[in-house]
Design a protein around this motif. Structure first.
Motif, short mmCIF file in Angstrom:
data_model
loop_
_atom_site.label_atom_id
_atom_site.label_comp_id
_atom_site.label_asym_id
_atom_site.label_seq_id
_atom_site.Cartn_x
_atom_site.Cartn_y
_atom_site.Cartn_z
N MET C 350 0.83 -1.21 0.00
CA MET C 350 0.00 0.00 0.00
C MET C 350 0.86 1.26 0.00
SD MET C 350 -3.33 -0.88 0.34
CE MET C 350 -4.11 0.48 1.19
N ASP C 351 1.97 1.22 0.73
CA ASP C 351 2.84 2.41 0.81
C ASP C 351 3.27 2.87 -0.58
OD1 ASP C 351 2.61 2.50 3.50
OD2 ASP C 351 4.51 1.47 3.93
N ARG C 352 3.50 1.89 -1.46
CA ARG C 352 3.96 2.25 -2.80
C ARG C 352 2.83 2.82 -3.67
NH1 ARG C 352 6.79 -2.66 -2.06
NH2 ARG C 352 5.39 -3.86 -3.38
N LEU C 353 1.58 2.63 -3.24
CA LEU C 353 0.44 3.10 -4.04
C LEU C 353 -0.05 4.47 -3.61
CD1 LEU C 353 -1.62 -0.22 -4.07
CD2 LEU C 353 -0.18 0.66 -5.90
N GLU C 354 0.49 4.95 -2.47
CA GLU C 354 -0.09 6.14 -1.87
C GLU C 354 -0.10 7.33 -2.84
OE1 GLU C 354 1.16 7.14 2.04
OE2 GLU C 354 -0.45 8.66 2.15
N GLY C 355 0.99 7.51 -3.57
CA GLY C 355 1.08 8.66 -4.48
C GLY C 355 -0.07 8.71 -5.47
N ALA C 356 -0.41 7.53 -6.03
CA ALA C 356 -1.42 7.49 -7.08
C ALA C 356 -2.84 7.54 -6.51
CB ALA C 356 -1.25 6.24 -7.93
N LEU C 357 -3.01 7.08 -5.27
CA LEU C 357 -4.38 6.90 -4.75
C LEU C 357 -4.70 7.79 -3.55
CD1 LEU C 357 -4.59 2.98 -4.94
CD2 LEU C 357 -5.53 4.64 -6.54
N VAL C 358 -3.93 8.86 -3.40
CA VAL C 358 -4.05 9.67 -2.20
C VAL C 358 -5.45 10.27 -2.03
CG1 VAL C 358 -3.17 11.82 -3.21
CG2 VAL C 358 -2.80 11.35 -0.78
N ASP C 359 -6.19 10.44 -3.14
CA ASP C 359 -7.54 11.01 -3.06
C ASP C 359 -8.64 9.97 -3.23
OD1 ASP C 359 -6.71 13.62 -2.61
OD2 ASP C 359 -6.38 13.96 -4.76
N TYR C 360 -8.30 8.70 -3.10
CA TYR C 360 -9.28 7.63 -3.33
C TYR C 360 -9.70 7.05 -1.99
CZ TYR C 360 -11.21 3.36 -5.44
OH TYR C 360 -12.03 2.34 -5.84
N HIS C 361 -11.01 7.11 -1.70
CA HIS C 361 -11.48 6.75 -0.36
C HIS C 361 -11.14 5.30 0.00
CE1 HIS C 361 -14.89 5.15 -2.69
NE2 HIS C 361 -15.08 4.33 -1.67
N ALA C 362 -11.24 4.39 -1.02
CA ALA C 362 -11.01 2.97 -0.73
C ALA C 362 -9.56 2.71 -0.29
CB ALA C 362 -11.36 2.12 -1.94
N PHE C 363 -8.63 3.52 -0.78
CA PHE C 363 -7.25 3.36 -0.35
C PHE C 363 -7.14 3.61 1.15
CE2 PHE C 363 -3.23 5.42 0.78
CZ PHE C 363 -2.32 4.45 0.39
N HIS C 364 -7.74 4.71 1.61
CA HIS C 364 -7.64 5.05 3.04
C HIS C 364 -8.45 4.09 3.90
CE1 HIS C 364 -5.37 8.64 2.13
NE2 HIS C 364 -6.19 8.85 1.10
N ALA C 365 -9.59 3.64 3.37
CA ALA C 365 -10.41 2.68 4.12
C ALA C 365 -9.63 1.36 4.31
CB ALA C 365 -11.72 2.43 3.38
#
Lengths: 117, 113, 408
Positions: C350-365
């Motif tokens: 997940m840490d590697r995906l943060e840049g691309a998905l920082v505004d995506y709710h499912a990433f934070h959930a």
């Protein structure tokens, strides 16, 4: 049916091109034009001078008014155009996509009125 | 030297039958005098599609690249010796089609034939 | 519902697209076809209860609609021919290459889903012209004003005519790209129904999911050899099967782990599994929808969450990433990895995906849940906060809020 393919320019595409890139682009455009002609799609193609060379004329009221500059000031502007002959939008889109690739710009496809003659 | 002549419309004009007659007569004159290269009216901007094929995949966007009150309703291409002739003809064109007109020179170095 | 009403509903489902498509072909005008079809169905509603249901409802509707269209053309005959000519749709009747599918409904679908139309116009036009939904129904489904939805559809029809979008099945060369364009429209309709966005909106709109399934069934009938059409249908069925278990009585989202599997729809699951097996049996390399369907087949085969074959799920996601290396696919893969290799491994992905998905709710959930499982309470709470801020679906917001408040 005729379509107008407008080549969309912005300040960046103008500044970014160095001489050899421009040369390569132009020969790609030439080759594309040759193909349009061979396949019977070609009607007209030309690059345009910069928007600040444009002049607007309004002679609707009788007293002709001449204004310097383009009628629309915008970041993106018309840099050139193709006029092509194509049976429908699918073919026009296919040719426009090739045009976009060879001139390395966005393009807009818009149909002319169906010819009445 | 070639010029692109754009007919500018704000979409509110209502044409009388005389306008069509005047444009036809003006086109006949352009042809007779050897200035005429191309002329045609454009469909409404809603019929436009923007295509970007610079990247890996071609991207389509519905509608014109510029949304604005005024738009180009048709174009001419003229072959004339200089801007003065182009402006003189454009003044007549503006009267004939009852619209504002923009005159812009072509480069004339792409695809010379 | 009376027998007659039922017959009318069934005829609307079975015949609407066929009537509109054949009239469009005959009269070269989407407006005339749409109006005449609507009038024919209105006449059926009036006449059938009195006269009885005709033996062949489809033929009755087509004949009636044809007559309505001719009446309208007669009324408008005062228009000069030049205008009529200019307003005609471009019907391309060149002989199609061998193997191409010949059904007017396919022409209609490809025209409505043309890539030169805006996505929202493709969706609206498909639901109206192919699905037969009314403009107010479509407007309600997408929470748009009726007048705005009407304009959207009119604008799209104007463009089809003026720009001469052809009324035909695309050439063999263009077909794969155009079919995936059609499937994308149907999947979007399904997802809007399944995970509706907008505050105060119903979290699920079954009308849209049912409509998407119906239209995808139609595509599969018309193009039975297209694996992705079958895959998408299977994916929709296996997703729809879980709908009864997905929202709690108090409007909260229930995760896969917590769902009551006894109330999943067994018939839909059986049909979905059958379609997945059918595709596997062909031995042809699967596309995106087929892989997603297979993943859902694994989930719906497990008796409970823990019994899920996570190795299989991760393997399928590996295959999917190959086709579609998007960060959202990578996120879903990480969720499966958490079950197979533990939350710590998933978190490092997940840490590697943060840049691309920082505004995506499912990433934070997802992050919030992994951190919770690792007892990083403060970090977890911050991630829930961010997910709640970004989530658009009311049921999802309710679920995330409860989870955050349970952190203690």
């Amino acid at each position: 049916m005729q379509y107008l393919i407008s080549v969309i320019d912005d300040e960046q595409t103008i500044v970014a091109g160095n001489d050899s890139a421009v040369q390569a682009e132009m020969s790609a455009v030439d080759a594309f034009n040759d193909r349009l002609k061979a396949q019977g799609h070609w009607v007209f193609a030309e690059g345009l001078a910069a928007p600040n060379t444009a002049t607007v004329i309004d002679n609707r009221g009788g007293a002709s008014v001449i204004t310097d500059g383009p009628f629309l000031e915008s970041k993106e502007f018309l840099g050139g155009l193709w006029i092509i002959e194509a049976p429908d939008l699918d073919m026009a889109i296919k040719l426009a996509a090739e045009g976009s690739r060879v001139c390395n710009r966005k393009v807009e496809v818009r149909p002319f009125h169906v010819s009445e003659k | 030297m070639q010029y692109l002549i754009s007919v500018i419309s704000d979409g509110t004009e209502v044409d009388s039958p005389e306008v069509g007659v005047a444009i036809d007569a003006f086109n006949d004159r352009l042809m007779a005098e050897g200035y005429w290269v191309f002329a045609n009216g454009l469909a409404a901007p809603v019929a436009a599609t923007v295509i970007d094929n610079r990247g890996e995949e071609v991207i389509f966007t519905d509608g014109p690249f510029l949304e604005s009150k005024e738009h180009v309703a048709g174009i001419w291409i003229w072959e004339v010796p200089d801007l003065d002739v182009a402006l003189k003809l454009a003044t007549e064109a503006s009267k004939a089609c009852d619209r504002k007109i923009e005159v812009r020179p072509c480069h004339n170095h792409v695809s010379e034939e | 519902m009376t027998d007659v009403q039922e017959a009318i509903t069934r005829a609307h489902h079975d015949e609407w697209a066929r009537v509109v498509a054949s009239l469009t072909r005959r009269f070269g005008d989407l407006d005339i076809a749409e109006e005449a079809a609507a009038e024919a169905f209105a006449t059926a509603v009036e006449r059938w209860p009195v006269d009885g249901v005709p033996p062949n409802p489809g033929a009755w509707l087509t004949t009636t609609a044809n007559r309505k269209a001719i009446d309208r053309l007669r009324r408008e005959n005062r228009r000069d021919d030049k205008h009529k000519e200019a307003g005609m749709l471009h019907i391309d009747d060149h002989p199609e290459p061998a193997g191409a599918i010949e059904d007017d409904r396919l022409r209609l679908i490809f025209t409505c889903c043309h890539p030169a139309l805006a996505m929202e116009s493709r969706v609206a036009l498909t639901l109206r012209m192919v699905g037969g939904l009314t403009v107010p129904e479509i407007a309600r489904a997408f929470l748009v004003q009726e007048s705005a939805m009407g304009r959207r559809i009119t604008r799209a029809k104007t463009k089809i005519k003026a720009a001469r979008i052809p009324y035909r099945v695309p050439s063999t060369e263009d077909l794969p790209a155009r079919v995936s364009g059609v499937l994308a429209v149907l999947y979007l309709i399904f997802n809007e129904g399944y995970l509706a966005t907008g505050p105060g909106s119903d979290p699920i709109r079954p009308g849209l999911t049912a409509e998407a399934i119906r239209l995808t069934r139609l595509i599969r009938t018309l193009m039975p050899e297209n694996g992705e059409a079958t895959g998408l249908l299977a994916l929709m069925l296996l997703t729809e099967a879980r709908r009864p278990a997905r929202i709690s009585a108090n409007g909260e989202l229930i995760t896969l782990e917590e769902q009551n599997r006894d109330i999943w729809d067994a018939a839909l699951i059986a049909e979905g599994h059958q379609l997945v097996r059918e595709r596997l049996a062909t031995g042809v390399a699967p596309g995106r929808y087929q892989i997603l369907a297979a993943i859902n087949a694994v989930h719906t085969s497990a008796r409970n969450f823990r019994d899920t074959d996570w190795w299989q799920v991760v393997a399928l996601y590996d295959q999917l990433i190959h086709l579609d290396p998007s960060p959202i696919v990578a996120l879903n893969r990480a969720i499966a990895v958490a079950e197979l290799d533990g939350p710590q491994v998933a978190l490092s992905i997940m840490d590697r995906l943060e840049g691309a998905l920082v505004d995506y709710h499912a990433f934070h959930a997802t992050r919030a849940d992994l951190l919770r499982r690792l007892d990083h309470t403060d970090e977890s709470r911050a991630a829930y906060d961010r997910a709640i801020e970004l989530a658009g679906n009311t049921a999802e917001t309710a679920y995330l809020t409860r989870r955050r408040d349970e952190l203690g």
